[in-house]
Write an enzyme that holds these catalytic residues in place. Sequence first.
Site, PDB file in Angstrom:
ATOM      1  N   ILE A  19      37.123  33.300  43.177  1.00  0.00           N
ATOM      2  CA  ILE A  19      37.383  32.263  42.179  1.00  0.00           C
ATOM      3  C   ILE A  19      38.755  31.649  42.393  1.00  0.00           C
ATOM      4  CG2 ILE A  19      37.582  31.761  39.711  1.00  0.00           C
ATOM      5  CD1 ILE A  19      35.702  34.104  39.172  1.00  0.00           C
ATOM      6  N   TYR A 150      37.332  49.506  34.638  1.00  0.00           N
ATOM      7  CA  TYR A 150      37.589  48.080  34.878  1.00  0.00           C
ATOM      8  C   TYR A 150      37.560  47.296  33.565  1.00  0.00           C
ATOM      9  CZ  TYR A 150      36.564  43.230  36.148  1.00  0.00           C
ATOM     10  OH  TYR A 150      36.571  41.858  36.240  1.00  0.00           O
TER      11      TYR A 150
END
Length: 338
Positions: A19, A150
């Site tokens: 990204i 995470y």
Amino acid sequence: MKIAHSNLRVLVTGGAGFIGSHLVDFLAAAGCCVVVLDNFSNGKREHLAGAVATGRVEIIAGDITDAATCERAMRDVAVVFHLACLGVRHSLHSPVENHAVNALGSLLLLQAAHRAGVARFLYMSTSEVYGRALAFPLTEQATTWPTTVYGGSKLAGEHYAAAFHECHGVPVVRVRPFNNYGPRAHFEGDSGEVIPRFILRALSGLPPVIFGDGAHTRDFLFVQDCAAALVQIAECDALVGDLVNLGYGEEIRIDALSRLVLAAVGREDLQPVHEPDRPGDVPRLWVDPTKLRRLTGWKPPTSPATGLAATVDYYRALHAANPDCLAQMQTRNWEIAK
């Protein structure tokens, strides 16, 4: 504030990643001077080649867990897009390192941004913070219930960003993106994502591997649309101190996704194979983008069919240039390769 079509100096952490590199492309094309901070553990310099050719990109090879590097990267910067992180499957085999980058690294970067007096700080979180949420589609008010280190570490980073806004006035915007796909998406190692892995296996004459029964759902957004949206979000004064979801607004089952990919590749003769569920896998992700659209007017311009076709074209070319790329893919990519 106005970011695009300005001469602002903008920092993108993780700017060589999937990204991040598309965001760097967008910002450089829009006239910004872009500083990329990346340790190249997952990002690739070749992803930045086009943006570097504009002469508007400076690359700092460094790590956000180093305070001095954060301070250096922040010099004369007006806007920060903080995308650097280690991903969900990495957290399953290396939870302490994952926490250090995602939580501590974010804290060090926020501290440097505060000292530098930046005009805007966009913190890139993740839809994984929602975990085992029960009400859909997911609004920003949904309970956060992360299932992995995470998700927990990214949620910690959200809270650190909110705290720096509350205590020090840092103009923070927090974004929870849902799944991205498109050219440059990771297929290798523990960063490998489902769509490129499906595509490359099909191009190699192998069936897609689905973990579980295929009923898990995801909400996919084309990466270039995500990059443009991030700039609009950062420009939106009404979102300072707030958080917002970023996604397409449609969910798809993973077994249905596999059929779409096989059709796009032209290998509908292949049948998916099923493996046991991955540990900590979030069962359902489906975004309600109402808040984002109300405050920014943004809508995703790329349809799933168009985005998937562009993605297949990219990986078809990659596969043709490197037929052995399948060897870089590990089926159980949350485990340390032996």
